[in-house]
Write an enzyme that holds these catalytic residues in place. Structure first.
Site, PDB file in Angstrom:
ATOM      1  N   ARG A  32       0.802  -1.225   0.000  1.00  0.00           N
ATOM      2  CA  ARG A  32       0.000   0.000   0.000  1.00  0.00           C
ATOM      3  C   ARG A  32       0.837   1.279   0.000  1.00  0.00           C
ATOM      4  O   ARG A  32       0.378   2.319  -0.478  1.00  0.00           O
ATOM      5  CB  ARG A  32      -0.955  -0.001   1.187  1.00  0.00           C
ATOM      6  CG  ARG A  32      -2.013  -1.095   1.075  1.00  0.00           C
ATOM      7  CD  ARG A  32      -3.123  -0.928   2.075  1.00  0.00           C
ATOM      8  NE  ARG A  32      -4.151  -1.937   1.881  1.00  0.00           N
ATOM      9  CZ  ARG A  32      -5.265  -2.022   2.595  1.00  0.00           C
ATOM     10  NH1 ARG A  32      -5.488  -1.133   3.559  1.00  0.00           N
ATOM     11  NH2 ARG A  32      -6.158  -2.962   2.360  1.00  0.00           N
ATOM     12  N   ASP A 141     -15.618  10.356   6.965  1.00  0.00           N
ATOM     13  CA  ASP A 141     -14.466   9.469   6.799  1.00  0.00           C
ATOM     14  C   ASP A 141     -13.216  10.290   7.063  1.00  0.00           C
ATOM     15  O   ASP A 141     -13.235  11.514   6.896  1.00  0.00           O
ATOM     16  CB  ASP A 141     -14.434   8.867   5.388  1.00  0.00           C
ATOM     17  CG  ASP A 141     -13.563   7.618   5.311  1.00  0.00           C
ATOM     18  OD1 ASP A 141     -14.117   6.508   5.420  1.00  0.00           O
ATOM     19  OD2 ASP A 141     -12.331   7.742   5.173  1.00  0.00           O
TER      20      ASP A 141
END
Length: 277
Positions: A32, A141
């Protein structure tokens, strides 16, 4: 991948986001953070970790947090909560809110927006039962890039067909930009806002329904407790909290308890009701 730089990264991510990164997740860190390293012009992830340990700017830390966060989402995910919303939760709330005719819903850790838009569809499909009501859906978020996608409301064929019936796709979406764009009616119902669950709930207000699903699994027990107790304070006394099917409050907090006979649906405990009074 081990060593001081990796250990520092784990502490940094935990402090910034609450996400627990362990040595066993080194493969995930490598995959990632690779794109982040390339954007920064660094040879590899190890070099990025060294930069972070040396004292990277907040913007780079946030990009790493965004990269490590799991943004898995789809429309009407794990259909049961939405069935419960329609059959159990909303009828009770509609009966109890006839005088003020207002409903507030919070979708925490909303990712790319499929959950709040699913809630918006459910509410719209109630039709005359809530005609004239003030409906507010707050979707939050910690990742601003993922919120940009949510606000745009454009999804590819795979994303639209994953969880949506053909009828709902036809009713609530129109072809646009090589994908499908959610209708203005639904977009206007949802307010997207950047928010880290570790920051608490001050300023968010009180909600009748809270979705906080499939996010607590990424936190340690102490952060789970902190988040759940803050979330409970943002619940109306007769409000409902939906957690993910793999999540539990047992051994974590006494602020909320499961609703008898309904898996994944929680309410305030009597003790917490008294504290909130």
């Amino acid at each position: 991948m081990t060593g001081p730089d990796y250990d520092h990264f784990c502490r940094l991510i935990r402090q910034a986001s609450g996400l627990v990164v362990t040595p066993e997740k080194a493969y995930l860190v490598s995959s990632r953070l690779g794109p982040v390293a390339r954007v920064e012009g660094l040879p590899g992830v190890a070099d990025l970790l060294a930069v972070l340990r040396a004292g990277a700017p907040d913007a780079l830390v946030q990009r790493c947090v965004d990269a490590m966060a799991t943004h898995e989402s789809y429309f009407f995910r794990d259909a049961t909560p939405f069935d419960q919303l329609v059959s159990d939760v909303l009828p009770s709330l509609i009966a109890a809110r006839q005088s003020q005719r207002t409903l507030r819903v919070w979708c925490a850790a909303c990712s790319s927006g499929q959950e709040p838009y699913s809630v918006a569809m459910v509410l719209q499909e109630l039709g005359a039962r809530i005609a004239g009501w003030k409906i507010e859906i707050l979707a939050t978020d910690m990742s601003e890039p993922i919120l940009m996608k949510a606000r745009a409301g454009i999804y590819n064929d795979f994303e639209v067909k994953r969880g949506l019936s053909p009828e709902r796709q036809t009713r609530w979406f129109k072809p646009e930009a090589g994908g499908w764009k959610v209708s203005p009616t639904l977009q206007q119902m949802v307010q997207f806002r950047q928010h880290n669950l570790l920051q608490g709930t001050a300023g968010l207000g009180v909600f009748d329904v809270i979705f906080c699903r499939n996010v607590l699994i990424y936190f340690d027990v102490e952060n789970k407790r902190q988040i759940l107790e803050q979330v409970s304070r943002a619940m109306a006394n007769d409000g409902s909290l939906f957690l993910g099917s793999a999540e539990t409050v047992l051994g974590v907090t006494s602020a909320v308890e499961s609703t008898p006979g309904v898996r994944g649906l929680y309410r305030k405990t009597e003790t917490h009701l008294l504290r909130s009074a």
